[in-house]
Design a protein around this motif. Structure first.
Motif, mmCIF file in Angstrom:
data_model
loop_
_atom_site.group_PDB
_atom_site.id
_atom_site.type_symbol
_atom_site.label_atom_id
_atom_site.label_comp_id
_atom_site.label_asym_id
_atom_site.label_seq_id
_atom_site.Cartn_x
_atom_site.Cartn_y
_atom_site.Cartn_z
ATOM 1 N N MET A 56 -22.041 17.646 6.860
ATOM 2 C CA MET A 56 -21.252 16.639 6.129
ATOM 3 C C MET A 56 -21.624 15.243 6.626
ATOM 4 N N LYS A 57 -22.050 14.403 5.678
ATOM 5 C CA LYS A 57 -22.431 13.035 6.061
ATOM 6 C C LYS A 57 -21.169 12.162 6.055
ATOM 7 N N LEU A 58 -20.991 11.407 7.123
ATOM 8 C CA LEU A 58 -19.802 10.570 7.231
ATOM 9 C C LEU A 58 -20.143 9.124 6.939
ATOM 10 N N ASP A 59 -19.399 8.514 6.040
ATOM 11 C CA ASP A 59 -19.561 7.086 5.779
ATOM 12 C C ASP A 59 -18.473 6.359 6.577
ATOM 13 N N THR A 60 -18.769 6.105 7.831
ATOM 14 C CA THR A 60 -17.744 5.554 8.732
ATOM 15 C C THR A 60 -17.359 4.123 8.344
ATOM 16 N N GLN A 61 -18.291 3.416 7.718
ATOM 17 C CA GLN A 61 -17.941 2.048 7.301
ATOM 18 C C GLN A 61 -16.905 2.067 6.185
ATOM 19 N N LEU A 62 -17.126 2.947 5.183
ATOM 20 C CA LEU A 62 -16.155 3.046 4.086
ATOM 21 C C LEU A 62 -14.798 3.536 4.617
ATOM 22 N N LEU A 63 -14.868 4.517 5.526
ATOM 23 C CA LEU A 63 -13.627 5.044 6.115
ATOM 24 C C LEU A 63 -12.875 3.929 6.840
ATOM 25 N N ALA A 64 -13.599 3.115 7.574
ATOM 26 C CA ALA A 64 -12.958 2.013 8.310
ATOM 27 C C ALA A 64 -12.348 1.010 7.340
ATOM 28 N N ASP A 65 -13.071 0.705 6.259
ATOM 29 C CA ASP A 65 -12.563 -0.261 5.267
ATOM 30 C C ASP A 65 -11.294 0.263 4.592
ATOM 31 N N VAL A 66 -11.334 1.535 4.184
ATOM 32 C CA VAL A 66 -10.184 2.140 3.492
ATOM 33 C C VAL A 66 -8.983 2.208 4.436
ATOM 34 N N THR A 67 -9.245 2.622 5.680
ATOM 35 C CA THR A 67 -8.162 2.730 6.667
ATOM 36 C C THR A 67 -7.521 1.359 6.896
ATOM 37 N N ALA A 68 -8.363 0.353 7.046
ATOM 38 C CA ALA A 68 -7.827 -1.001 7.270
ATOM 39 C C ALA A 68 -6.970 -1.442 6.090
ATOM 40 N N PHE A 69 -7.451 -1.189 4.871
ATOM 41 C CA PHE A 69 -6.717 -1.612 3.671
ATOM 42 C C PHE A 69 -5.364 -0.882 3.570
ATOM 43 N N LEU A 70 -5.380 0.424 3.790
ATOM 44 C CA LEU A 70 -4.138 1.184 3.611
ATOM 45 C C LEU A 70 -3.145 0.928 4.751
ATOM 46 N N ASN A 71 -3.658 0.587 5.929
ATOM 47 C CA ASN A 71 -2.734 0.189 6.997
ATOM 48 C C ASN A 71 -2.078 -1.155 6.675
ATOM 49 N N ILE A 72 -2.814 -2.024 6.021
ATOM 50 C CA ILE A 72 -2.215 -3.299 5.597
ATOM 51 C C ILE A 72 -1.130 -3.030 4.551
ATOM 52 N N GLU A 73 -1.430 -2.119 3.625
ATOM 53 C CA GLU A 73 -0.424 -1.799 2.601
ATOM 54 C C GLU A 73 0.857 -1.275 3.259
ATOM 55 N N ALA A 74 0.693 -0.392 4.253
ATOM 56 C CA ALA A 74 1.868 0.162 4.944
ATOM 57 C C ALA A 74 2.643 -0.941 5.667
ATOM 58 N N ASP A 75 1.903 -1.840 6.293
ATOM 59 C CA ASP A 75 2.550 -2.949 7.028
ATOM 60 C C ASP A 75 3.326 -3.856 6.073
ATOM 61 N N ILE A 76 2.736 -4.135 4.915
ATOM 62 C CA ILE A 76 3.405 -4.980 3.910
ATOM 63 C C ILE A 76 4.719 -4.323 3.472
ATOM 64 N N LEU A 77 4.694 -3.012 3.257
ATOM 65 C CA LEU A 77 5.908 -2.325 2.793
ATOM 66 C C LEU A 77 6.972 -2.283 3.888
ATOM 67 N N ASP A 78 6.567 -2.042 5.151
ATOM 68 C CA ASP A 78 7.565 -2.061 6.231
ATOM 69 C C ASP A 78 8.180 -3.446 6.390
ATOM 70 N N ASN A 79 7.406 -4.461 6.088
ATOM 71 C CA ASN A 79 7.932 -5.828 6.191
ATOM 72 C C ASN A 79 8.562 -6.305 4.882
ATOM 73 N N LYS A 80 8.623 -5.422 3.915
ATOM 74 C CA LYS A 80 9.271 -5.679 2.619
ATOM 75 C C LYS A 80 8.742 -6.937 1.943
ATOM 76 N N ASP A 81 7.450 -7.190 2.097
ATOM 77 C CA ASP A 81 6.839 -8.330 1.422
ATOM 78 C C ASP A 81 6.326 -7.830 0.069
ATOM 79 N N TYR A 82 7.281 -7.592 -0.829
ATOM 80 C CA TYR A 82 6.969 -6.868 -2.056
ATOM 81 C C TYR A 82 6.056 -7.655 -3.000
ATOM 82 N N LEU A 83 6.166 -8.973 -2.989
ATOM 83 C CA LEU A 83 5.303 -9.752 -3.891
ATOM 84 C C LEU A 83 3.842 -9.634 -3.460
ATOM 85 N N GLN A 84 3.639 -9.622 -2.150
ATOM 86 C CA GLN A 84 2.273 -9.422 -1.648
ATOM 87 C C GLN A 84 1.781 -8.010 -2.002
#
Lengths: 428, 160
Positions: free
Chosen positions: B1-29
């Protein structure tokens, strides 16, 4: 006013229900809850399912009568049976999961196998039962069941009046409610289930409480268009609540939406104009389009059937008592069997908008009910008032007691049936 | 299995930001993270695939996302007035495929909620469809499969 009645002077639970109030201990006393299971849920007709939830031979749904697990199933001949969900050998449940389809029920413990009609068909290694087990006597225990307009009820009380008599004045309103399908047979489209930390009667009351609507549901009203908001502004309208007997009541909030087959020539509301266009584009006649559009948002009333089911505007609300201070609610979405997909889809979206754990209405109801449960613990004595509208009662054309739409007439009806059942001497 | 670690890192960073935004209830963002055509879905039945024709806990298009955020922030809704604090963690990210700029990813998710009844936990599997947007992504679909959603939930006054 009998505000000074002391609970300590009361000898039976039935005495905790007066004409205009009930004692707050009815919400939280564990002994009262246990007695309710016996005297109410084990002693009257309890709603379990809609026939459309069991579409085929072998379709089943698990449910409870009070706290007792039962199976509702359609056999090979399409007959509906209700049976206790308990193996006759050592007591294990023979059916798990909310619903599904099966050819038989097999106990997971020792493999006793039952047919769809509950008859005991197979016992592994039967030789040790030679001459001591008559299979004909060891089928799943049948529960008496009757249906009205697809609504399946059951009762553990063998000599109870027929369902038809029990429903009585509620039948007229069930007949109106089933028109939701827009010309198609009513069909359950799935359910949302949630629990709240409060007594089951708080929810029972709520279905016949329009007084709370503009207060608790302000955020929902803010989320609909002006025309729809006007429809929901019903407290000063011509609505009413009628006591239908046997603890049942109807609360008509929007009189012009009582009969979904009336007034089909009225203008189509702006919020449904896209739906009307889609239906017309699919080739439905103007009359069909109008019938479907008129039915899509549901009817204008809540029918509260004692003790555990309501036909609430557009959906079934089924309450399941868990403990004195916990209740599970099932909101069952409804549509039309064979109706156009866009119609059922719209009904599902409308349902999701208000109902369920993330609806725009239910969480606020849940918060209010939770507050009632918590607040009613304050003080050693106290009453829940149900006297709203008592001085302005009239008699309906059907001869029923009728109060204003925001009166507590329906709650008083339910509690008088509650009182009657709780006053019945215990059989044990 | 070939791993695209760069894409994984990008996706992880993006979805962690989404989670942080929701915990901080910054709904417009949070709204800005979405394609307008995107769908936010909390199914009842985990086996459902045709969400449009199934009853869900939530099925939000752009218009419903806006209405939901107005409800959560207007102060009109009694269930949101004692606004619950949430803490969510995401982990076990896996890229399912990456075809024509559409990345499908799933991850494990735990949301802890503190309200007057104490701390409640909602474990869930999340599924996303993400569309590349410059150096980041836009959400084309988010499906939240809460473990006990087909049994029973308690009422919810925030976003998963």
């Amino acid at each position: 006013m009998k505000t000074e009645t002391k609970v300590k002077s009361i000898n039976s639970i039935a005495d905790l229900v007066l004409d205009d109030r009930v004692h707050k201990s009815l919400y939280s006393d564990k002994n009262i809850f246990e007695e309710e299971l016996e005297k109410i849920f084990n002693n009257t007709w309890v709603w379990l399912a809609h026939e459309s939830e069991l579409p085929d031979a072998g379709s089943y749904k698990t449910a409870t009568i009070g706290r007792q697990p039962v199976i509702v199933v359609r056999d090979r001949k399409k007959k509906i049976h209700v049976m206790l969900n308990r193996c006759r050998h050592r007591g294990a449940t023979v059916c798990e999961g909310k619903s599904g389809k099966t050819k038989a029920f097999t106990c997971p413990y020792h493999g006793w196998g039952y047919g769809l009609d509950g008859s005991l068909r197979a016992v592994p290694k039967p030789e040790e039962y030679e001459n001591i087990l008559d299979k004909a006597e060891f089928g799943l225990i049948k529960v008496r069941t009757e249906s009205y307009k697809g609504m399946i009820f059951a009762t553990l009380k063998k000599d109870l009046e027929p369902l038809d008599d029990f429903l009585g004045g509620a039948k007229k309103w069930i007949d109106l409610f089933v028109k939701q399908g827009g010309g198609y047979p009513l069909k359950a489209l799935g359910d949302q289930r949630f629990r709240f930390p409060g007594n089951w009667k708080i929810q029972l009351e709520n279905t016949t409480d329009s007084y709370h609507f503009p207060i608790v549901h302000k955020s929902f009203i803010a989320s609909v268009d002006e025309q729809a908001a006007e429809v929901f502004d019903f407290l000063d309208g011509d609505g009413f609540v009628e006591d239908l007997g046997h603890g049942h009541s109807v609360m008509v909030m929007i009189p012009e939406l009582v009969d979904l087959e009336d007034n089909l020539d009225e203008p189509i509301p702006a919020r449904y104009s896209d739906l009307a266009k889609q239906l017309a584009n699919e080739g439905h006649s103007d009359l069909e389009v109008r019938r479907l559009v008129r039915a899509v948002g549901g009817g204008g009333f809540n029918l509260n059937i004692f003790p555990n089911i309501a036909c609430s505007m557009a959906f079934f609300r089924n309450l399941v008592p868990i403990s004195a201070n916990e209740t599970e609610i099932h909101h069952i979405a409804l549509g039309g069997e064979g109706a156009p997909e866009v119609f059922n889809q719209k009904r599902i979206r409308i349902h999701e908008h208000f109902q369920g754990p993330m609806g725009f209405g239910t969480p606020d109801d849940g918060e209010a009910w939770e507050r009632v449960q918590a607040g009613s613990m304050a003080g050693s004595d106290g009453w829940i008032m149900l006297n709203r509208g008592m001085s302005k009662l009239s008699t309906s054309a059907d001869g029923n007691v009728r109060g204003a739409v925001c009166s507590e007439t329906g709650m008083r009806a339910a509690y008088q049936q509650y009182k009657k059942l709780m006053a019945t001497p215990s059989e044990h | 299995m070939k791993l695209d670690t760069q894409l994984l890192a990008d996706v992880t960073a993006f979805l962690n930001i989404e989670a942080d935004i929701l915990d901080n209830k910054d709904y417009l963002q949070w709204l800005e993270l979405w394609l307008e055509s995107g769908l936010y879905i909390v199914p009842v039945d985990h086996n459902a695939t045709d969400y449009a024709n199934s009853l869900n806990v939530a099925y939000d298009d752009h218009e419903m996302r806006i209405l939901r955020i107005e409800r959560l922030t207007s102060g009109y809704a009694v269930s949101t007035q004692l606004s619950e604090k949430t803490v969510r963690t995401t982990s076990r990210f896996r890229i399912l495929d990456d075809v024509d700029g559409l990345v499908r990813v799933r991850c494990a998710y735990s949301l802890y909620e503190n309200n007057k009844n104490g701390i409640r936990c909602y474990p869930a599997n999340l599924q996303f469809k993400l569309v590349r947007d410059g150096d980041s992504f836009k959400i084309a679909e988010k499906i939240v499969k809460i473990m006990n959603s087909s049994q029973y939930l308690t009422t919810v006054s925030y976003l998963f």
